[in-house]
Design a protein around this motif. Sequence first.
Motif, mmCIF file in Angstrom:
data_model
loop_
_atom_site.group_PDB
_atom_site.id
_atom_site.type_symbol
_atom_site.label_atom_id
_atom_site.label_comp_id
_atom_site.label_asym_id
_atom_site.label_seq_id
_atom_site.Cartn_x
_atom_site.Cartn_y
_atom_site.Cartn_z
ATOM 1 N N GLN A 43 0.838 -1.196 0.000
ATOM 2 C CA GLN A 43 0.000 0.000 0.000
ATOM 3 C C GLN A 43 0.877 1.253 0.000
ATOM 4 O O GLN A 43 0.539 2.260 -0.612
ATOM 5 N N PHE A 44 1.997 1.195 0.726
ATOM 6 C CA PHE A 44 2.966 2.292 0.782
ATOM 7 C C PHE A 44 4.359 1.735 0.516
ATOM 8 O O PHE A 44 4.678 0.631 0.956
ATOM 9 N N LEU A 45 5.175 2.519 -0.180
ATOM 10 C CA LEU A 45 6.548 2.109 -0.456
ATOM 11 C C LEU A 45 7.410 3.354 -0.517
ATOM 12 O O LEU A 45 7.112 4.284 -1.278
ATOM 13 N N SER A 46 8.481 3.330 0.277
ATOM 14 C CA SER A 46 9.400 4.465 0.307
ATOM 15 C C SER A 46 10.810 3.917 0.117
ATOM 16 O O SER A 46 11.267 3.108 0.921
ATOM 17 N N ILE A 47 11.479 4.327 -0.947
ATOM 18 C CA ILE A 47 12.814 3.808 -1.244
ATOM 19 C C ILE A 47 13.734 4.937 -1.667
ATOM 20 O O ILE A 47 13.301 6.039 -2.007
ATOM 21 N N GLN A 48 15.021 4.626 -1.700
ATOM 22 C CA GLN A 48 16.025 5.603 -2.096
ATOM 23 C C GLN A 48 16.108 5.701 -3.621
ATOM 24 O O GLN A 48 15.870 4.719 -4.343
ATOM 25 N N GLU A 49 16.444 6.865 -4.073
ATOM 26 C CA GLU A 49 16.691 7.088 -5.494
ATOM 27 C C GLU A 49 17.735 6.087 -5.996
ATOM 28 O O GLU A 49 18.734 5.819 -5.313
ATOM 29 N N GLY A 50 17.468 5.513 -7.174
ATOM 30 C CA GLY A 50 18.409 4.572 -7.773
ATOM 31 C C GLY A 50 18.070 3.110 -7.522
ATOM 32 O O GLY A 50 18.593 2.225 -8.218
ATOM 33 N N THR A 109 7.683 9.499 -7.949
ATOM 34 C CA THR A 109 6.820 9.607 -6.776
ATOM 35 C C THR A 109 5.374 9.854 -7.186
ATOM 36 O O THR A 109 5.101 10.676 -8.064
ATOM 37 N N GLY A 110 4.461 9.120 -6.539
ATOM 38 C CA GLY A 110 3.048 9.302 -6.855
ATOM 39 C C GLY A 110 2.232 8.125 -6.380
ATOM 40 O O GLY A 110 2.751 7.185 -5.782
ATOM 41 N N LEU A 163 3.866 5.584 -3.715
ATOM 42 C CA LEU A 163 5.318 5.439 -3.851
ATOM 43 C C LEU A 163 6.004 6.765 -3.578
ATOM 44 O O LEU A 163 5.622 7.796 -4.152
ATOM 45 N N THR A 164 7.040 6.707 -2.720
ATOM 46 C CA THR A 164 7.872 7.887 -2.444
ATOM 47 C C THR A 164 9.316 7.535 -2.725
ATOM 48 O O THR A 164 9.829 6.552 -2.192
#
Lengths: 110, 112
Positions: free
Chosen positions: A9-16, A84-85, A106-107
């Motif tokens: 439902q939510f996902l936050s990860i680092q660029e790359g 992101t969206g 997604l962030t």
Amino acid sequence: TQLLEQSPQFLSIQEGENLTVYCNSSSVFSSLQWYRQEPGEGPVLLVTVVTGGEVKKLKRLTFQFGDARKDSSLHITAAQPGDTGLYLCAGGKGNEKLTFGTGTRLTIIP
Amino acid sequence: DVKVTQSSRYLVKRTGEKVFLECVQDMDHENMFWYRQDPGLGLRLIYFSYDVKMKEKGDIPEGYSVSREKKERFSLILESASTNQTSMYLCASRTGFTQPQHFGDGTRLSIL
């Protein structure tokens, strides 16, 4: 009854980094669409898949429709902050209505 | 580019009021839709219309009605607003069954 479940439902990860989000159902759909929604805007269509097993690529985004046309995945390679969206899948049954999934927010952290 | 315009971005109304949400599209699309969007529930279809003066119930029509007197305009009506109708409302249009839906930017409605 929610026919299309998205995970996570939510996902936050680092660029790359790479990521995959899933869209699952117990129903068969004749087509599957993926939309992205940014804050303050309506959803915008990214892709439509119609054949079981079909894979479509949109730059760093890869979409796959399951062989049985009950599920789909979205894979993003080398995520960027612009990715992101809120990602929404939507299934069609060849008739008038779409059934939307629950969404994955997604962030991407710079 | 297709343009779907919703009349208000933000709206605050009181319980029991009759509320009108307006949507206009500029591409001569046959089909129009009204959804509400709530966290964790995705988009849920309220009503849709295949053509002028035609309407069909979606998945959650209770407490709502619609009007489509002209092809380009699709109105959503909350007959007697209640607090559980506080939500984001999205309008969409498309040219045919297999075509993508084009969305407006939404109306965030608060019922106090």
